[in-house]
Design a protein around this motif. Structure first.
Motif, PDB file in Angstrom:
ATOM      1  N   HIS A 190      -9.815  -4.208   0.164  1.00  0.00           N
ATOM      2  CA  HIS A 190     -10.620  -3.492   1.143  1.00  0.00           C
ATOM      3  C   HIS A 190     -11.943  -3.064   0.520  1.00  0.00           C
ATOM      4  CE1 HIS A 190      -6.526  -2.354   3.043  1.00  0.00           C
ATOM      5  NE2 HIS A 190      -6.960  -3.507   3.504  1.00  0.00           N
ATOM      6  N   SER A 200      -6.960   0.583  -2.621  1.00  0.00           N
ATOM      7  CA  SER A 200      -7.914  -0.075  -1.737  1.00  0.00           C
ATOM      8  C   SER A 200      -8.490  -1.318  -2.394  1.00  0.00           C
ATOM      9  CB  SER A 200      -9.027   0.904  -1.361  1.00  0.00           C
ATOM     10  OG  SER A 200      -9.920   0.324  -0.452  1.00  0.00           O
ATOM     11  N   VAL A 253       0.835  -1.208   0.000  1.00  0.00           N
ATOM     12  CA  VAL A 253       0.000   0.000   0.000  1.00  0.00           C
ATOM     13  C   VAL A 253       0.867   1.255   0.000  1.00  0.00           C
ATOM     14  CG1 VAL A 253      -1.669   1.325   1.363  1.00  0.00           C
ATOM     15  CG2 VAL A 253      -2.014  -1.129   1.013  1.00  0.00           C
ATOM     16  N   THR A 297     -12.022   2.882   1.174  1.00  0.00           N
ATOM     17  CA  THR A 297     -10.678   3.432   1.360  1.00  0.00           C
ATOM     18  C   THR A 297     -10.329   3.740   2.817  1.00  0.00           C
ATOM     19  OG1 THR A 297     -11.432   5.702   1.009  1.00  0.00           O
ATOM     20  CG2 THR A 297     -10.699   4.476  -0.936  1.00  0.00           C
ATOM     21  N   THR A 310      -7.725   1.378   4.250  1.00  0.00           N
ATOM     22  CA  THR A 310      -6.482   1.586   3.505  1.00  0.00           C
ATOM     23  C   THR A 310      -5.763   2.842   3.986  1.00  0.00           C
ATOM     24  OG1 THR A 310      -7.626   0.647   1.589  1.00  0.00           O
ATOM     25  CG2 THR A 310      -5.502   1.680   1.183  1.00  0.00           C
TER      26      THR A 310
END
Length: 66
Positions: free
Chosen positions: A31, A26, A12, A34, A37
């Protein structure tokens, strides 16, 4: 921290530092939105840490592995 979580943080952070939109990161991280994330996984090194690392690179230059 287990290795898979460390890898996810690195993944990330590298994408984020490369300018990839947080929505794309994301989705790539799996995920739902967001928020996780941005708050849990994205890590931006503090500038002072980067300055210190760059100074150390100058003090201890890379050597060939041969």
């Amino acid at each position: 921290m287990d290795i898979s979580r460390e890898l996810r943080h690195s993944f990330v952070s590298i994408l984020s530092d490369s300018g990839i939109p947080i929505e794309a990161i994301s989705r790539s991280a799996g995920h739902v939105n967001t928020e996780v994330t941005e708050t849990v996984y994205r890590f931006q090194p503090r500038p002072v840490l980067m300055e210190g690392a760059e100074a150390m690179d100058g003090i201890f230059p890379a050597q060939d592995a041969t």
